[in-house]
Motif scaffolding. Structure first.
Motif, PDB file in Angstrom:
ATOM      1  N   LEU A 170       0.891  -1.009   0.136  1.00 23.09           N
ATOM      2  CA  LEU A 170      -0.082   0.056  -0.001  1.00 23.09           C
ATOM      3  C   LEU A 170       1.003   1.292  -0.040  1.00 23.09           C
ATOM      4  O   LEU A 170       1.703   1.352   0.678  1.00 23.09           O
ATOM      5  N   ASP A 208       0.303   5.201   0.965  1.00 24.74           N
ATOM      6  CA  ASP A 208      -0.782   5.986   1.583  1.00 24.74           C
ATOM      7  C   ASP A 208      -2.224   5.476   1.581  1.00 24.74           C
ATOM      8  O   ASP A 208      -3.085   5.893   1.241  1.00 24.74           O
ATOM      9  N   GLY A 209      -2.273   4.147   1.959  1.00 22.99           N
ATOM     10  CA  GLY A 209      -3.215   3.512   2.248  1.00 22.99           C
ATOM     11  C   GLY A 209      -3.917   3.014   0.954  1.00 22.99           C
ATOM     12  O   GLY A 209      -5.119   2.120   0.987  1.00 22.99           O
ATOM     13  N   LYS A 210      -3.404   2.862  -0.246  1.00 27.01           N
ATOM     14  CA  LYS A 210      -4.019   2.508  -1.531  1.00 27.01           C
ATOM     15  C   LYS A 210      -3.193   1.370  -2.106  1.00 27.01           C
ATOM     16  O   LYS A 210      -1.885   1.388  -2.105  1.00 27.01           O
ATOM     17  N   ARG A 222      -0.152  -5.382   3.602  1.00 28.13           N
ATOM     18  CA  ARG A 222      -1.182  -6.152   4.308  1.00 28.13           C
ATOM     19  C   ARG A 222      -1.476  -7.668   3.583  1.00 28.13           C
ATOM     20  O   ARG A 222      -1.174  -7.538   2.378  1.00 28.13           O
TER      21      ARG A 222
END
Length: 62
Positions: free
Chosen positions: A23, A25-27, A54
Motif C-alpha cells: 500500500l 498512502d493506504g491504497k 497487508r
C-alpha cells in the motif's frame, strides 16, 4: 524499482503462499506472494509515499 521483503513469524510458522498487497498512502499499488524462503517482491514505480503491507484477503479462500 523492486521492493523485496523477508517475512518471519516469531512462532516459526511459514508464510509461504500468502498473498500480500503493498500500500502507498493506504491504497494498493502492487501484489506479491510469499515464497518458501519467506521473501516477497513488489514491482513499483518510485514515488514518495508512506508504505505498508497487508494480507490480500480477497484472494484467500473463505
Amino acid at each position: 524499482m523492486t521492493i523485496t521483503l523477508k517475512l518471519e513469524l516469531a512462532s516459526g510458522q511459514s508464510l509461504k503462499g500468502a498473498p500480500l498487497e503493498l500500500l502507498a498512502d493506504g491504497k494498493p499499488i502492487a501484489r506479491g506472494v510469499v515464497d518458501k524462503q519467506g521473501l516477497v517482491a513488489f514491482a513499483v514505480t518510485p514515488a514518495k509515499a508512506q508504505l505498508a503491507v497487508r494480507v490480500d484477503r480477497s484472494i484467500l479462500p473463505r
